[in-house]
Design a protein around this motif. Structure first.
Motif, PDB file in Angstrom:
ATOM      1  N   ALA A 104     -13.241  -1.447  29.004  1.00 15.94           N
ATOM      2  CA  ALA A 104     -12.285  -0.635  29.765  1.00 15.94           C
ATOM      3  C   ALA A 104     -11.391   0.091  28.761  1.00 15.94           C
ATOM      4  CB  ALA A 104     -11.460  -1.531  30.672  1.00 15.94           C
ATOM      5  N   GLU A 105     -10.583   0.994  29.271  1.00 20.77           N
ATOM      6  CA  GLU A 105      -9.710   1.758  28.372  1.00 20.77           C
ATOM      7  C   GLU A 105      -8.297   1.810  28.946  1.00 20.77           C
ATOM      8  OE1 GLU A 105     -10.372   5.864  26.174  1.00 20.77           O
ATOM      9  OE2 GLU A 105      -9.761   6.189  28.244  1.00 20.77           O
ATOM     10  N   GLY A 106      -7.328   1.617  28.092  1.00 19.10           N
ATOM     11  CA  GLY A 106      -5.927   1.785  28.500  1.00 19.10           C
ATOM     12  C   GLY A 106      -5.265   2.686  27.474  1.00 19.10           C
TER      13      GLY A 106
ATOM     14  N   GLN B 221     -19.269   5.676  36.656  1.00 11.84           N
ATOM     15  CA  GLN B 221     -18.055   6.229  37.236  1.00 11.84           C
ATOM     16  C   GLN B 221     -17.283   5.124  37.936  1.00 11.84           C
ATOM     17  OE1 GLN B 221     -16.990   6.591  40.444  1.00 11.84           O
ATOM     18  NE2 GLN B 221     -15.601   8.321  40.439  1.00 11.84           N
ATOM     19  N   ALA B 222     -15.957   5.150  37.792  1.00  8.12           N
ATOM     20  CA  ALA B 222     -15.101   4.211  38.546  1.00  8.12           C
ATOM     21  C   ALA B 222     -14.051   5.043  39.263  1.00  8.12           C
ATOM     22  CB  ALA B 222     -14.430   3.222  37.603  1.00  8.12           C
ATOM     23  N   GLY B 223     -13.900   4.838  40.551  1.00  7.36           N
ATOM     24  CA  GLY B 223     -12.962   5.674  41.341  1.00  7.36           C
ATOM     25  C   GLY B 223     -13.569   5.823  42.710  1.00  7.36           C
ATOM     26  N   VAL B 224     -12.818   5.490  43.752  1.00  4.06           N
ATOM     27  CA  VAL B 224     -13.451   5.303  45.062  1.00  4.06           C
ATOM     28  C   VAL B 224     -12.877   6.178  46.169  1.00  4.06           C
ATOM     29  CG1 VAL B 224     -14.248   2.986  44.596  1.00  4.06           C
ATOM     30  CG2 VAL B 224     -11.937   3.308  45.454  1.00  4.06           C
ATOM     31  N   SER B 225     -11.980   7.109  45.838  1.00  5.43           N
ATOM     32  CA  SER B 225     -11.490   8.043  46.854  1.00  5.43           C
ATOM     33  C   SER B 225     -12.681   8.909  47.295  1.00  5.43           C
ATOM     34  CB  SER B 225     -10.398   8.924  46.248  1.00  5.43           C
ATOM     35  OG  SER B 225     -10.945   9.663  45.171  1.00  5.43           O
ATOM     36  N   PRO B 226     -12.570   9.634  48.439  1.00  7.08           N
ATOM     37  CA  PRO B 226     -13.696  10.478  48.863  1.00  7.08           C
ATOM     38  C   PRO B 226     -14.137  11.438  47.741  1.00  7.08           C
ATOM     39  CG  PRO B 226     -12.044  10.354  50.590  1.00  7.08           C
ATOM     40  CD  PRO B 226     -11.468   9.616  49.424  1.00  7.08           C
TER      41      PRO B 226
END
Ligand SMILES: Cc1cc2nc3c(=O)[nH]c(=O)nc-3n(C[C@H](O)[C@H](O)[C@H](O)COP(=O)(O)O)c2cc1C
Length: 457
Positions: A56-58, A219-224
């Motif tokens: 992961a990245e921060g 890809q990570a991110g779950v909005s439409p």
């Protein structure tokens, strides 16, 4: 009679950095920055025939009242040097890095990832993230930079441009023939041009075609908007859904969206993050799980998690005393006491009222409330065979195509899973016993996408 073929379970493991799930105070916990920690996890996962290792990245240290707070102090080293070093000490496991599409430039990302693909013999992958908030952006030249929808516009353009750069060399452009003295077949190799609302670039790409042609896109991110982006461009989704009632509709929705983008069924792999507690008996595993949650909910962690929602300094309240009867600070001009974490609860005032109500009804202290509303139960708790069976059942029921197994303790947390659960998964035929190919695409059973030459675009 036709039978549906059994799905093989895709497995990744992650070092997610120090956050509220990480037990950095644990006696077995090692460094989060030493190479030996990364090597241990990657090599152990490779012994367990995992598909890929994931970072992961921060990009910003979180703050509480303008000062760094404990959770992020151990830091997160930069992704690409870690993965490049791991390429030298592993042979089969994929190496996937989280890299932000909002703050980077396509030429540099394409170059770095193509280089990693060369160095690792075709094991590179890119988890495309867009960043949670403007606070992270303060570390970059453009400051806060881009609202949510434009971050996805940039991410879509970013991936399209990076892929164009990866496709700019043909497989046979690099000749390097010592006898004839021909190094590059076509003087135009690597030529590219891209003009859009986000990027205006042209030139020649410096890195010849890499073993996978195009490294794997996660890809990570779950909005439409995030879902559509993944359906059109990603090979793998890092998903947050591990309850079957949410995971099955998500799996079905993503596959339908991918098919609508003209992609074949199964072209998109979905992997939720999963953790576990294993015991010789179910009771022992439950005890371990309880202990993990108690360690996660340290007094400091409880305080900052509640402050995130209340947006007030709660350091003066006794954890074993009553829940404060004060409202959340929601006025638009009020500074955020906690900076640099996703705002999980969009309506803070309502959440606080709900929690106060719950505390009154059940007569809860602040600490007890934390156990009710903040603690996240572990995903797979039981004996090795129970854990293996439940994970396999989840995949067969199309909850997902596999998991990103993320132990709380770095680096030794993965050992028990590999030593005790993997052999049972292998017996069930859910996990491979030998790597079949050499690239990350081979591991995942993904096709190499056809190269689109510059003239065809
Ligand atoms: C499971 C998961 C893991 C994520 N990991 C990271 C990460 O390591 N670094 C990061 O900057 N953002 C990470 N993100 C943030 C996303 O890239 C994205 O910016 C955020 O979820 C907002 O997009 P959305 O509204 O489509 O969900 C993660 C998101 C999810 C759902």
């Amino acid at each position: 009679m036709s039978t549906t073929p059994r799905k093989r379970m895709i497995l990744a493991t992650a070092i997610i950095g120090v956050n509220e799930h990480t037990l950095w105070e644990h006696p077995d916990a090692g460094s989060q920055t030493a190479f030996s920690s990364f090597r241990h996890v990657a090599q152990t996962a490779e012994r367990g025939m995992f598909d890929y290792f994931f970072l992961a990245e921060g990009l910003a240290i979180r703050e509480r009242a303008r000062r760094p707070f404990d959770h992020d102090i151990a830091g997160r080293p930069d992704t690409l040097p870690v993965l490049a070093a791991l390429a030298a000490v592993t042979e089969h496991i994929g190496l996937v890095g989280t890299l932000n599409a909002t703050f980077n430039e396509p030429y540099e990302l394409a170059r770095q990832l193509a280089t990693l693909d060369h160095l690792s013999g075709g094991r590179a992958g890119w988890n495309v993230v867009t960043s949670f908030d403007a606070f992270t952006g303060q570390n970059f030249r453009r400051g806060g930079f881009l609202p949510h929808s434009q971050r996805y516009e940039r991410a879509e353009e970013m991936v399209a441009t990076v892929q164009k750069l990866w496709d700019s060399w043909a497989d046979d452009d690099l000749v390097a023939d010592k006898d004839s003295g021909v190094f590059v077949r076509d003087a135009n190799a690597g030529a590219y041009e891209h003009h859009s609302s986000q990027f205006d670039i042209r030139g020649q790409f410096t890195v010849p075609r890499s073993p996978q042609g195009r490294p794997v896109i996660v890809q990570a991110g779950v909005s439409p908007r995030g879902r559509d982006f993944a359906a059109s461009s990603a090979d793998v989704i890092f998903s947050p859904f591990l309850k079957l009632e949410q995971a099955q509709p998500f799996h079905a929705d993503m596959n339908a969206r991918a098919v609508a983008h003209g992609r074949g069924e199964g072209a998109l792999k979905i992997l939720p993050s999963a953790n576990f507690a294993i015991g010789d008996t179910e009771a022992e595993a439950r005890d371990k799980a309880r202990h993990i949650i108690e360690q996660q909910l340290s007094p400091r962690a409880i305080q900052v998690r509640f402050e995130q929602v209340w947006n007030r300094d709660l350091s003066g309240y006794d954890l074993d005393g009553p829940v404060p009867e004060i409202e959340a600070e929601t006025s638009p001009d009020a500074p955020q006491i906690i900076q640099g974490r996703a705002l999980i609860h969009s309506d803070r005032a309502a959440t606080v009222r709900e929690w106060q109500q719950l505390a009154r009804e059940k007569n809860l202290t602040l600490r007890q409330l934390a156990h009710e509303v903040i603690a996240t139960p572990l995903d797979f708790v039981g004996t090795p065979s129970q854990v293996a069976e439940r994970m396999d059942d989840f995949v067969q029921a199309n909850g997902s195509d596999g998991f990103v197994v993320s132990p709380e303790v770095v680096p030794a947390g993965i050992d028990e899973f590999v030593d005790r659960v993997i052999p049972i998964l292998q017996e069930r035929g859910a996990v491979r016993t030998e790597y079949e190919g050499t690239t990350l695409r081979d591991n995942l059973g993904l096709q190499v996408p056809a190269r689109v030459p510059a003239r065809a675009r």
